[in-house]
Scaffold this active site. Structure first.
Site: not given
Length: 644
Positions: A342, A538, A542
């Site tokens: 990410d 995080d 996600d």
């Protein structure tokens, strides 16, 4: 904290079943008493009745818990599974009693003492792992400012919070849990929740999330989530998981062990009976060789090949802020062929920084420093989401006091020396100079956020900002490339923004404009293209991708749901810990296979020498149990920091 004090997991030397491995202090005390008696026996007349009694006493005291586990656990598991399920402890118990029957009291005691020592050494690795994981809890905020009925504020443990409690949140605080704002307004860094690097402005009635970071405002909130759902509680639950979840290799050894032990128990009587016929041994010698065979063939070293090494690796990583939920995840990390990241808060810092500044000083008839002084004075009074980035970049020389208004459609507006100054998005301004427009287009292509600075409605400067790469991202990407691992950035930002960050850190592939629900599909595609895939993220958005990936790694400052579904957690958002974990995983794989091959080689060697008559029971005990200790010590090397 009860879950950390008592939990069920597998016994060290016999992994074929589960039982409480916490023997307490009594077996340890008995072991050392037995060891002392064994030492004293050496100073007694050799072969005397007193010496033999001392050796037997040493065997019974030092091996008390070994014998109990060997007999009781075999009976319990056999009854439970409705088939014969022996463990390696019962082999050692039978070997010790067999040695005693033929008068080898010293060897019987030595066998049990070394085996028990290896048993306690494995427990050390397990306890060390548990202790290091538990210490990670200290890295997470565990306190909240509870507003009591009389209006006073008391600092309390997050675990004591209940739904309906009211909390005070000061500027810079990490929000303790989920809730609703009752009074006040602020901007909150929610990058761990929504993946956006720009802080969100919040006011009365808005929802706030645990683990996000409050900005410059102060507010009160009502708790809407029970403490059992906090990050603290989630990590606490992982202490047990990391102990009971073993690697595939360790699990296979567990499953094979009862069958191996059963075969040994069948072969030994056959070996003793066949000895006189096949090798012309006497019955006494055949029984003696049978006892040596029993000791030599016992899979003690094999049983200890994977678990101490795995727990040592977990302990090593836990001490450095990396929590794996189990040995299988750590072992599997060595097999990854692709890593997806990410962007916001993982590869980047998660908050904007000023990257470029341009002023038309001649047009403004102001020095650059005067422009900066005015901008700082304006941003100081603002609750603008980008204010902190601007204030972090600029240092004012003149301390100006301005009256600043935040006008809808105009941005920040202030009067200074009869001139009107304005800070806002490019869209709210009309015609601008060729230079300003050119820079704006250039910075927009680089994925940067631009704000204009105007004097009397004429734009005289601009400030470009972006969520800059994490300082460790480039080195981690470089390391993964040396390992032949493909790297991908997944971001909800525009493709240009992602490409800009990707170029800076050298990532292989950038996928932009990704909706949260599509991240998991990208991971599946990577699995088809490359093989095993790890995902680092995080936020709530996600979570599906973390679950889909072969190894999901959550950033420790992320949301509780991301941590809950991930297989590993980087407690301090330090990306270098991920590359370090990969190195430990590769070391673990090497050490486990070294142990397996070495342990099986020793078994074959000892059995061969025994059949050839080149092995006595003393050498067999020392070689067999010594190999077990060497295997465990080799595994404990993973407690040492990796330097490769």
């Amino acid at each position: 904290m009860e879950t950390m004090k008592a939990h069920d997991h597998n016994c060290s030397n016999e992994k074929g079943h589960e039982h409480d491995h916490d023997h307490g202090q009594s077996p340890v005390i008995l072991f050392f008493i037995g060891l002392a008696i064994f030492s004293i026996a050496f100073f007694i007349n050799k072969g005397s009745l007193v010496q033999n009694i001392l050796f037997v006493s040493a065997m019974l005291l030092s091996g008390y818990h070994i014998m109990v586990e060997g007999i009781v656990d075999t009976m319990t598991e056999s009854k439970k599974q409705r088939k014969f399920v022996p463990n390696v402890h019962i082999l050692m118990t039978l070997a010790a009693f067999g040695a005693t029957i033929i008068g080898n009291y010293e060897e019987a005691a030595l066998l049990i003492i070394i085996f028990a020592a290896a048993h306690f050494l494995e427990e050390y690795a397990e306890d060390r792992s548990k202790r290091e994981i538990t210490n990670l809890l200290k890295l997470n905020p565990t306190e909240a400012r509870l507003i009591q009925t009389d209006g006073t504020v008391k600092i309390v443990d997050v675990a004591t919070l209940k739904v309906g409690d009211q909390l005070q949140v000061l500027n810079g605080d990490q929000i303790a849990t989920d809730g609703i704002i009752l009074s006040g307004q602020t901007s909150i860094d929610e990058s761990s929740i929504n993946g956006e690097s720009i802080p969100r402005e919040k006011t009365v009635g808005d929802e706030v999330f645990g683990s996000t970071i409050n900005g410059s405002g102060t507010f009160t909130m009502e708790v809407t989530k029970d403490s059992s759902d906090t990050v603290f509680a989630k990590i606490l639950q992982l202490v047990n998981q990391s102990q009971s979840n073993l690697s595939k290799t360790a699990t296979k050894i567990q499953k094979l062990e009862p069958y191996y032990v059963t075969i040994v128990l069948i072969v030994v009587p056959i070996f003793i009976v066949a000895g006189p016929a096949l090798f012309n041994w006497t019955w006494d010698e055949s029984f003696y060789r049978g006892m040596v065979f029993l000791i030599s063939a016992s899979p003690c070293a094999l049983a200890a090949s994977a678990v101490p090494a795995t727990l040592s690796g977990i302990s090593n990583l836990a001490k450095r802020g990396v929590l794996f939920k189990g040995g299988s995840y750590l072992a599997n990390l060595a097999t990854i062929k692709s890593v997806a990241f990410d962007k916001t808060g993982t590869l980047t810092k998660g908050k904007p920084s000023v990257t470029d500044v341009y002023f038309l000083t001649e047009l403004a008839q102001l020095s650059e420093q005067t422009c900066i002084d005015i901008i700082v004075a304006m941003e100081k009074t603002a609750n603008h989401p980008l204010a902190n980035a601007i204030l972090s970049r600029f240092n004012a020389i003149a301390d100006l006091t301005l009256t600043v208004e935040n006008e809808i459609g105009k941005g920040l507006v202030a009067e200074y020396l009869d001139d009107t100054y304005q800070i806002g998005k490019p869209e709210i301004f009309g015609q601008v100079s060729i230079q300003i427009n050119a820079y704006n287009e250039q910075y927009a292509k680089e994925g940067k956020t631009v704000v204009y600075f105007a004097k009397n409605n004429e734009v005289i400067g601009l400030i470009a900002m972006m969520d800059v790469p994490n300082e460790n991202a480039k080195n981690v990407i470089s390391y993964l490339k040396t390992q032949g691992i493909h790297t991908t950035m997944i971001t909800g930002d525009a493709e240009l923004t992602g490409q800009a960050v990707g170029r800076q850190i050298g990532i292989d592939e950038v996928v932009g404009n990704v909706l949260p629900e599509n991240k998991a599909a990208i991971i599946k595609d990577q699995q088809v293209r490359f093989g095993n895939v790890a995902m680092l993220g995080d936020g709530v958005n996600d979570a599906p991708a973390l679950v889909t990936a072969d190894i999901g790694v959550a950033m420790g400052e992320g949301t509780d749901i991301a941590i809950d579904v991930a297989d590993a957690v980087l407690m301090q958002n330090d990306l270098t810990k991920f590359s370090y974990a990969h190195k430990i995983s590769k070391r673990l794989d090497r050490v486990v296979w070294q142990n397996i091959l070495f342990s099986m080689l020793i078994v074959v060697l000892l059995i061969t020498l025994n059949i050839l008559g080149k092995m006595d029971i003393t050498i067999g005990v020392i070689a067999h149990e010594g190999s077990t200790l060497l295997v465990i010590l080799n595994g404990l090397r993973l407690l040492i920091s990796s330097k490769d």
